[in-house]
Design a protein around this motif. Structure first.
Motif, PDB file in Angstrom:
ATOM      1  N   LEU A  20       0.795  -1.310   0.059  1.00 25.23           N
ATOM      2  CA  LEU A  20      -0.218  -0.066   0.103  1.00 25.23           C
ATOM      3  C   LEU A  20       0.873   1.263  -0.054  1.00 25.23           C
ATOM      4  N   ASN A  21       1.980   1.313   0.496  1.00 29.34           N
ATOM      5  CA  ASN A  21       3.009   2.321   0.516  1.00 29.34           C
ATOM      6  C   ASN A  21       3.480   2.422  -0.940  1.00 29.34           C
ATOM      7  N   GLU A  22       3.672   1.487  -1.734  1.00 29.51           N
ATOM      8  CA  GLU A  22       4.207   1.665  -3.037  1.00 29.51           C
ATOM      9  C   GLU A  22       2.992   2.300  -3.828  1.00 29.51           C
ATOM     10  N   LEU A  23       1.771   1.696  -3.466  1.00 25.68           N
ATOM     11  CA  LEU A  23       0.497   2.343  -4.166  1.00 25.68           C
ATOM     12  C   LEU A  23       0.250   4.065  -3.807  1.00 25.68           C
ATOM     13  N   ARG A  24       0.689   4.253  -2.691  1.00 24.13           N
ATOM     14  CA  ARG A  24       0.554   5.653  -2.440  1.00 24.13           C
ATOM     15  C   ARG A  24       1.690   6.540  -2.951  1.00 24.13           C
ATOM     16  N   GLN A  25       2.825   5.879  -2.976  1.00 20.69           N
ATOM     17  CA  GLN A  25       3.849   6.642  -3.926  1.00 20.69           C
ATOM     18  C   GLN A  25       3.431   6.940  -5.206  1.00 20.69           C
ATOM     19  N   LEU A  26       2.999   5.751  -5.844  1.00 23.61           N
ATOM     20  CA  LEU A  26       2.886   5.675  -7.353  1.00 23.61           C
ATOM     21  C   LEU A  26       1.595   6.760  -7.500  1.00 23.61           C
ATOM     22  N   ALA A  27       0.401   6.873  -6.761  1.00 24.11           N
ATOM     23  CA  ALA A  27      -0.617   7.735  -6.952  1.00 24.11           C
ATOM     24  C   ALA A  27      -0.169   9.363  -6.573  1.00 24.11           C
ATOM     25  N   CYS A  28       0.830   9.498  -5.530  1.00 25.67           N
ATOM     26  CA  CYS A  28       1.584  10.787  -5.149  1.00 25.67           C
ATOM     27  C   CYS A  28       2.200  11.214  -6.543  1.00 25.67           C
TER      28      CYS A  28
END
Length: 362
Positions: free
Chosen positions: A9-17
């Protein structure tokens, strides 16, 4: 909420950001708004291609297979970057369709995964009305249903291909899926505070497909409240970050205004309120079927965001009312989202009804 976020989920957050940050520069947002565009099609396409818009869809239709927490992660980033996208409605609506009957809606959800299908949610009928007692009616006809009535304040109405509509049946309120361009559908679109669009939806013998059982409306409302809380937390965080940078650079009397105790106290109060909103949002995400947890998250999200955007705009002084200056956009978004699907008063009234059944009605 951060303690709920694992490595994936942290990787998802970084991608979305990363994607949203590059596409939400002040110049680009001003350009979109000057053209009267309520959403960014190019950004939507990029997020869809990266899989961000379909994080909570199952792998069978091209999604990532995450849960409601992943949706909250993405929506918090949207609020933080004030990214003009029809995200919360589509992500929640498509999650509910997948949860209820994946096989029936397989084709639609495959389109949702590619970004071609955008579904909005029509729940409101008048200000302050109970979301669980719709006046729109649905009558069984053959193998389907026919809907009649009017919904107001339908989010992202100008971009929707499908709509989830709440309606009353002889056996109680239920949720129905309709085509946004079906026969008998009439739209009236209006601009709103956040510079997006909402719609008045009039239904005249419109064909609909029932979604789930009687409890589906409660699930849809509950998850919508959690989603809105996530956007509001992001808005508040983004406004506070922007303001913190401003007060560290803006000088009066030969020193940064951020060194003034009165401003420090105001921003500290906002930071504490946002932390509280994050905490109750995390609680709601760990108990997604808990009605009171969703209402508390919604109330705190609205309260902290409204208070924060007011404070931050005030701290910016005269430049804060410049409609093209970034902080003003956070102010507009905070106001709009804090009044979506109710307000702080309706949340408290609903919460009192959950905690003390029968008291409000009495």
């Amino acid at each position: 909420m951060d303690h709920l976020i694992d490595e994936d989920l942290n990787e998802l957050r970084q991608l979305a950001c990363m994607i949203m940050k590059s596409a939400t520069t002040p110049a680009r947002l001003v350009t979109l708004e000057s053209r009267g565009q309520s959403h960014d099609d190019a950004l939507w396409a990029e997020l869809a291609q990266s899989g961000v818009t379909s994080v909570a869809l199952p792998a069978e239709v091209g999604g990532m297979g995450f849960d409601l927490t992943a949706i909250a992660v993405v929506l918090r980033e949207q609020g933080y970057h004030v990214a003009p996208l029809p995200l919360w409605t589509s992500m929640i609506a498509h999650r509910r369709l997948a949860e209820n009957d994946l096989d029936t809606f397989m084709t639609l959800l495959e389109g949702a995964a590619t970004g071609e299908v955008r579904t909005t949610i029509a729940l409101e009928e008048r200000a302050g009305a109970d979301l669980f007692t719709p006046t729109v009616t649905a009558v069984a006809e053959g193998d389907g249903w026919v809907l009649n009535g009017t919904k107001i304040a339908v989010p992202y109405s100008d971009t929707a291909t499908h709509v989830l509509v709440s309606a009353a049946t002889p056996n109680g309120a239920r949720v129905f899926l309709i085509d946004a361009a079906a026969d008998g559908v009439t739209w009236t679109h209006s601009a709103v505070t956040s510079r997006g669009k909402i719609g008045r939806l009039e239904l005249a013998s419109v064909a609909g497909v029932a979604i789930g059982a009687d409890a589906e409306l409660a699930a849809l409302v509950r998850e919508s409240r959690i989603a809105l809380a996530a956007v509001l937390v992001g808005i508040a965080r983004g406004a506070l970050k922007l303001t913190s940078g401003y007060v560290s650079e803006r000088e009066q009397f030969g020193r940064p205004i951020g060194s003034f105790q009165s401003l420090q106290h105001q921003l500290a109060d906002s930071s504490i309120a946002i932390d509280a909103a994050e905490l109750v949002l995390a609680q709601a995400l760990t108990e997604p079927e808990n009605e009171s947890a969703a209402l508390v998250a919604s109330w705190w999200g609205r309260t902290s965001a409204e208070d924060t955007v007011y404070r931050c705009q005030h701290v910016h002084g005269g430049i804060g009312v410049d409609v093209d200056y970034p902080i003003h956009r956070f102010f507009l978004w905070g106001r709009q989202f804090a009044l979506t699907l109710g307000n702080v008063e309706t949340d408290l009234e609903a919460l009192s009804g959950v905690l003390i059944p029968g008291e409000v009605a009495a």
